[in-house]
Write a protein that holds these residues in place. Structure first.
Motif, PDB file in Angstrom:
ATOM      1  N   ILE A  53     -17.378 -16.960   4.791  1.00 42.41           N
ATOM      2  CA  ILE A  53     -18.801 -17.280   4.661  1.00 42.41           C
ATOM      3  C   ILE A  53     -19.243 -17.968   5.944  1.00 42.41           C
ATOM      4  N   SER A  54     -20.099 -17.324   6.699  1.00 38.62           N
ATOM      5  CA  SER A  54     -20.598 -17.922   7.928  1.00 38.62           C
ATOM      6  C   SER A  54     -21.761 -18.848   7.612  1.00 38.62           C
ATOM      7  N   GLU A  55     -22.256 -19.519   8.642  1.00 40.95           N
ATOM      8  CA  GLU A  55     -23.273 -20.547   8.420  1.00 40.95           C
ATOM      9  C   GLU A  55     -24.583 -19.973   7.895  1.00 40.95           C
ATOM     10  N   HIS A  56     -24.964 -18.783   8.376  1.00 36.89           N
ATOM     11  CA  HIS A  56     -26.227 -18.236   7.884  1.00 36.89           C
ATOM     12  C   HIS A  56     -26.067 -17.631   6.493  1.00 36.89           C
ATOM     13  N   SER A  57     -24.847 -17.253   6.125  1.00 37.68           N
ATOM     14  CA  SER A  57     -24.633 -16.756   4.772  1.00 37.68           C
ATOM     15  C   SER A  57     -24.679 -17.882   3.753  1.00 37.68           C
ATOM     16  N   LEU A  58     -24.451 -19.103   4.191  1.00 40.44           N
ATOM     17  CA  LEU A  58     -24.472 -20.233   3.281  1.00 40.44           C
ATOM     18  C   LEU A  58     -25.890 -20.623   2.880  1.00 40.44           C
ATOM     19  N   MET A  59     -26.871 -20.311   3.709  1.00 35.38           N
ATOM     20  CA  MET A  59     -28.239 -20.738   3.445  1.00 35.38           C
ATOM     21  C   MET A  59     -28.796 -20.211   2.119  1.00 35.38           C
ATOM     22  N   PRO A  60     -28.650 -18.913   1.778  1.00 34.06           N
ATOM     23  CA  PRO A  60     -29.206 -18.459   0.500  1.00 34.06           C
ATOM     24  C   PRO A  60     -28.574 -19.144  -0.702  1.00 34.06           C
ATOM     25  N   GLY A  61     -27.335 -19.615  -0.562  1.00 34.45           N
ATOM     26  CA  GLY A  61     -26.703 -20.295  -1.677  1.00 34.45           C
ATOM     27  C   GLY A  61     -27.232 -21.694  -1.904  1.00 34.45           C
ATOM     28  N   ASP A 166     -47.608 -15.972   3.367  1.00 31.99           N
ATOM     29  CA  ASP A 166     -48.073 -17.333   3.093  1.00 31.99           C
ATOM     30  C   ASP A 166     -47.012 -18.392   3.365  1.00 31.99           C
ATOM     31  N   GLN A 167     -45.788 -17.998   3.718  1.00 33.33           N
ATOM     32  CA  GLN A 167     -44.718 -18.963   3.945  1.00 33.33           C
ATOM     33  C   GLN A 167     -44.726 -19.431   5.399  1.00 33.33           C
ATOM     34  N   VAL A 168     -44.343 -20.686   5.593  1.00 33.97           N
ATOM     35  CA  VAL A 168     -44.438 -21.291   6.921  1.00 33.97           C
ATOM     36  C   VAL A 168     -43.070 -21.466   7.580  1.00 33.97           C
ATOM     37  N   TYR A 169     -42.008 -21.096   6.909  1.00 32.68           N
ATOM     38  CA  TYR A 169     -40.679 -21.367   7.447  1.00 32.68           C
ATOM     39  C   TYR A 169     -40.050 -20.170   8.155  1.00 32.68           C
ATOM     40  N   TRP A 170     -40.778 -19.074   8.314  1.00 30.28           N
ATOM     41  CA  TRP A 170     -40.174 -17.912   8.963  1.00 30.28           C
ATOM     42  C   TRP A 170     -40.022 -18.173  10.456  1.00 30.28           C
ATOM     43  N   ALA A 171     -38.818 -18.029  10.958  1.00 29.29           N
ATOM     44  CA  ALA A 171     -38.536 -18.190  12.381  1.00 29.29           C
ATOM     45  C   ALA A 171     -38.495 -16.856  13.108  1.00 29.29           C
ATOM     46  N   ARG A 172     -38.679 -15.761  12.370  1.00 27.99           N
ATOM     47  CA  ARG A 172     -38.690 -14.428  12.955  1.00 27.99           C
ATOM     48  C   ARG A 172     -39.778 -13.590  12.284  1.00 27.99           C
ATOM     49  N   ASP A 173     -40.343 -12.685  13.052  1.00 23.04           N
ATOM     50  CA  ASP A 173     -41.342 -11.776  12.491  1.00 23.04           C
ATOM     51  C   ASP A 173     -40.686 -10.750  11.584  1.00 23.04           C
ATOM     52  N   PHE A 174     -41.521 -10.124  10.730  1.00 19.73           N
ATOM     53  CA  PHE A 174     -41.082  -9.026   9.879  1.00 19.73           C
ATOM     54  C   PHE A 174     -41.709  -7.726  10.374  1.00 19.73           C
ATOM     55  N   VAL A 175     -40.905  -6.683  10.390  1.00 20.26           N
ATOM     56  CA  VAL A 175     -41.398  -5.332  10.650  1.00 20.26           C
ATOM     57  C   VAL A 175     -41.102  -4.507   9.406  1.00 20.26           C
ATOM     58  N   PHE A 176     -42.137  -4.110   8.691  1.00 21.44           N
ATOM     59  CA  PHE A 176     -41.994  -3.293   7.482  1.00 21.44           C
ATOM     60  C   PHE A 176     -42.294  -1.845   7.840  1.00 21.44           C
ATOM     61  N   VAL A 177     -41.354  -0.953   7.516  1.00 16.65           N
ATOM     62  CA  VAL A 177     -41.523   0.469   7.811  1.00 16.65           C
ATOM     63  C   VAL A 177     -41.347   1.250   6.511  1.00 16.65           C
ATOM     64  N   PHE A 178     -42.360   2.039   6.159  1.00 21.17           N
ATOM     65  CA  PHE A 178     -42.299   2.935   5.002  1.00 21.17           C
ATOM     66  C   PHE A 178     -42.156   4.347   5.562  1.00 21.17           C
ATOM     67  N   VAL A 179     -40.922   4.877   5.488  1.00 23.82           N
ATOM     68  CA  VAL A 179     -40.606   6.142   6.146  1.00 23.82           C
ATOM     69  C   VAL A 179     -40.875   7.301   5.206  1.00 23.82           C
ATOM     70  N   VAL A 350     -32.236 -12.351   1.080  1.00 24.35           N
ATOM     71  CA  VAL A 350     -31.658 -11.666   2.240  1.00 24.35           C
ATOM     72  C   VAL A 350     -32.488 -11.948   3.487  1.00 24.35           C
ATOM     73  N   SER A 351     -33.800 -11.993   3.338  1.00 26.44           N
ATOM     74  CA  SER A 351     -34.666 -12.290   4.481  1.00 26.44           C
ATOM     75  C   SER A 351     -34.438 -13.708   4.985  1.00 26.44           C
ATOM     76  N   ARG A 352     -34.213 -14.651   4.072  1.00 27.26           N
ATOM     77  CA  ARG A 352     -33.903 -16.024   4.496  1.00 27.26           C
ATOM     78  C   ARG A 352     -32.560 -16.084   5.217  1.00 27.26           C
ATOM     79  N   MET A 353     -31.611 -15.284   4.757  1.00 20.98           N
ATOM     80  CA  MET A 353     -30.323 -15.238   5.441  1.00 20.98           C
ATOM     81  C   MET A 353     -30.488 -14.752   6.874  1.00 20.98           C
ATOM     82  N   LEU A 354     -31.197 -13.645   7.054  1.00 19.20           N
ATOM     83  CA  LEU A 354     -31.413 -13.119   8.398  1.00 19.20           C
ATOM     84  C   LEU A 354     -32.327 -14.021   9.209  1.00 19.20           C
ATOM     85  N   ASN A 355     -33.186 -14.776   8.549  1.00 22.44           N
ATOM     86  CA  ASN A 355     -34.051 -15.725   9.241  1.00 22.44           C
ATOM     87  C   ASN A 355     -33.242 -16.867   9.854  1.00 22.44           C
ATOM     88  N   ASN A 356     -32.068 -17.139   9.287  1.00 22.81           N
ATOM     89  CA  ASN A 356     -31.224 -18.244   9.739  1.00 22.81           C
ATOM     90  C   ASN A 356     -30.094 -17.789  10.656  1.00 22.81           C
TER      91      ASN A 356
END
Length: 681
Positions: A53-61, A166-179, A350-356
């Motif tokens: 379990i790496s450090e960013h995997s620990l965040m969702p827990g 509406d969340q203020v804690y995102w440290a990275r942007d989101f790119v949503f793609v509907f293929v 999962v997004s919070r994990m990748l955010n960290n």
């Protein structure tokens, strides 16, 4: 030219090499036994490493998900279900993004490959992180479709978009793609091609060559706006199942040409499924054997499935093309019985994990073999069986090196056959790209049809049939029968064949271990036995006839026919009704995946497999056998000499390559004095 070392004023071959050569006849058997027991030990989950379990995997827990907009997901699902036929799903997604006050655009794309005529329209939007500086972003992909599961996943992802903005804690942007993957049986493959078109424009691949030069496979609209570099991507669908109330999430990890997602991403998702949703994780359609209460199977089942998928399945999921652009991606099939709240909370975690994520996922494993969701084997261990398998080829190559003398020359057939394979590859690819699978031809010249109209064609031909007709012919059998090589050039040809096969297998195993190890298990015994010296004419003739039947495509067909349980993953089951259907489908998929996605299968079988198969005929045909007879006699005399003498080796006049050690004759007085002077000096 043999390897020699200085020894008391002379030169002599190392004893260890001579001892290894004694095992040459049984080297193949020893290699298979060693590789089998080595693999049995390494791929047992008990001996594998445990996932960490790496450090960013620990965040969702540690963080509780807060999504609470299930009602919006339900409303959007009703709107999408009642969507009129005059309005497309792309327009619906754009309207929802506009209602949320977010940027959203469409991207039309079409394939430029005549044999793969696909077109579609993607929709992509952005959610800007309030703490982000615009340097990095994470990718979320959903496939458009009219099935119930597709509509449910689309609307649930749109509800997450409403929550995430509406969340203020995102440290990275989101790119949503509907293929846009269409509605046919190959919708997953088409959706992967659509995502490839988006990433091609998003990552600005064209700028690496020329702004005026278009991609050879796709024409797509430019990306209207940009955000940061994509650190990771996740494809979501509802392909998971539920058995007696137990939710099972299906995860796909393999990418194009054997690439795999960073193990930290996989570990984090497994932790989220287990600790937060009490769900089981299935990889390659199989659960952990200790948690599976429905069936029992061998601990080697999952590793074999993992290697088979990695070796032969080019597009396992939509995520498979992400590795081409340096994006760590995988597909998560959520349980179809998840509620709106459960599904979107999973996406949030999962997004919070990748955010960290720190340092962009470069400290974990990229090359591994999974035994289950808790055990894996890294590249430092699993390469050992492959190296053991190619040892007989290296021993034979050294033995042939001992027979090379100053009269030997490099056969030009080596270059000619490889150029022929490359020409076949380029020609087939060009025809498939510019003309298609089936192209028309004229039965009369100059192109006059039955009704007298100029330019009308009178027949057609499948490119796959032409390819099989050209490559299945044993060109080497004809070439080396009419123009046999000089006997002194046969050892050089054998060395080229043995080393080319060995280097190809090793290089392939470093990137795509599944394809490398399966290739070694089949090709090594054929290459070893067919290049073994044969002083008997009858045996050489029999071996050449057997080699004519051992074409690479023939071997693939037989294996696919005998293992339909594994082969139906990459060949439709209906093709197993006929022997001819299997190779035709194999080659058609290889050509399509090579041209559309850049898969290596068609390239390797045409550039390496076909030339090597033809070159081996030069060693198996009944040519002038004087070289092999002398070599066999030399080997027998040397073995008898080593077994009966305990002193230094003696030479005989019949030995074509006597060892250059110090002679056994008594040294003269002058030689002794000179040697003493050297020692004193």
């Amino acid at each position: 030219m043999a390897l020699e070392i200085a020894k008391d004023g002379g030169l002599a071959r190392p004893k260890i090499l001579e001892r290894i050569l004694r095992l040459r006849k049984i080297a193949l058997v020893l290699a298979y036994i060693g590789a089998y027991f080595c693999s049995q030990y390494l791929f047992d989950p008990v001996n594998m490493e445990v996932t960490r379990i790496s450090e960013h995997s620990l965040m969702p827990g540690l963080v509780t998900p807060k999504f609470d907009k299930s009602g919006i997901a339900i409303q959007l699902y009703r709107r999408l279900t009642a969507l009129p036929k005059s309005k497309s799903q792309q327009e619906f997604v754009m309207d929802v993004f506009s209602e949320f006050g977010l940027q959203c655009f469409t991207q039309k794309w079409r394939s430029t490959i005549a044999g793969y005529p696909k077109r579609g329209e993607n929709v992509y939007g952005f959610v800007r992180g309030q703490r982000n500086d615009g340097a990095e972003a994470q990718l979320i992909v959903v496939q458009l479709g009219h099935s119930e599961s597709a509509r449910r996943m689309i609307t649930r992802m749109l509800s997450f978009v409403d929550y995430a903005k509406d969340q203020v804690y995102w440290a990275r942007d989101f790119v949503f793609v509907f293929v846009d993957g269409g509605h046919g049986p190959d919708s997953i493959e088409q959706a992967a091609f659509a995502l490839d078109a988006f990433l091609f424009k998003y990552q600005k691949i064209e700028s690496l060559t020329s702004k005026t030069r278009r991609n050879a496979t796709v024409v797509a609209d430019e990306i209207q706006t940009q955000t940061g570099a994509l650190i990771a991507g996740v494809v979501y669908d509802l392909s998971g199942i539920s058995v007696k109330g137990q939710h099972i999430i299906n995860i796909q990890t393999n990418g194009l040409n054997g690439q795999q997602v960073n193990l930290d991403v996989f570990n984090g998702i497994v932790k989220i499924a287990d600790s937060k949703h009490h769900s089981k994780v299935a990889i390659f359609g199989t659960l952990h054997r200790h948690t599976n209460s429905y069936m029992e199977y061998s601990p080697f089942t999952v590793p074999i499935k993992a290697l088979m998928t990695q070796a032969f399945v080019s597009i396992e999921g939509i995520h498979s093309v992400m590795g081409k652009y340096g994006v760590q991606g995988l597909t998560v099939g959520l349980s179809h019985d998840y509620t709106e709240r459960q599904s979107v909370q999973f996406v949030e975690e999962v997004s919070r994990m990748l955010n960290n994520v720190l340092e962009r996922l470069h400290q974990s494993y990229f090359m591994y073999v999974l035994a289950d969701d808790m055990h894996f084997l890294s590249i430092g261990f699993y390469l050992l069986p492959t190296f053991i398998l190619i040892c007989p080829l290296l021993i034979s190559a050294y033995y042939e090196w001992l027979k090379v003398d100053s009269n030997s020359e490099i056969p030009l057939a080596v270059i000619g056959i490889h150029l022929g394979g490359y020409a076949i590859y380029l020609t087939t690819q060009w025809i498939f790209t510019n003309i298609g699978e089936v192209f028309a031809f004229s039965t009369e010249f100059p192109f006059v049809g039955p009704d007298g109209c100029n330019g009308q064609f009178g027949g057609s031909m499948d490119i796959v049939i032409i390819y099989l007709a050209v490559t299945m012919l044993p060109l080497g059998l004809y070439m080396f029968s009419i123009h046999p090589l000089r006997p002194t050039s046969i050892p050089i040809m054998r060395i080229f064949i043995l080393l080319e096969v060995s280097i190809t297998i090793l290089c392939l195993s470093l990137i795509n271990f599944g394809l490398g190890v399966f290739t070694a298990a089949i090709v090594v015994p054929i290459t070893f036995l067919m290049t073994f010296e044969s002083p008997e004419k009858t045996r050489s003739l029999y071996r050449s006839l057997v080699l004519a039947l051992l074409h690479p495509i023939t071997i693939i067909t037989v294996l696919a026919w005998q293992t339909p349980g594994y082969s139906t993953t990459f060949i439709p089951k209906k093709e197993f009704d006929t022997w001819t259907g299997v190779p035709i489908m194999f080659i058609r998929n290889m050509i399509k995946n090579d041209t559309a996605f850049g898969s290596w299968h068609f390239y390797l079988i045409t550039i390496i497999g076909w030339p090597v198969w033809n070159m081996i005929f030069s060693c198996s045909l009944p040519y002038n056998l004087a070289v092999d007879r002398v070599a066999a006699k030399d080997r027998e005399e040397r073995e008898a000499r080593e077994a009966g003498e305990s002193g230094e080796e003696a030479t005989t006049p019949e030995d074509p390559h006597p060892p250059t050690s110090v002679p056994t004759a008594k040294p003269t007085t002058s030689n002794v004095s000179k040697r003493n002077k050297r020692k004193n000096h």
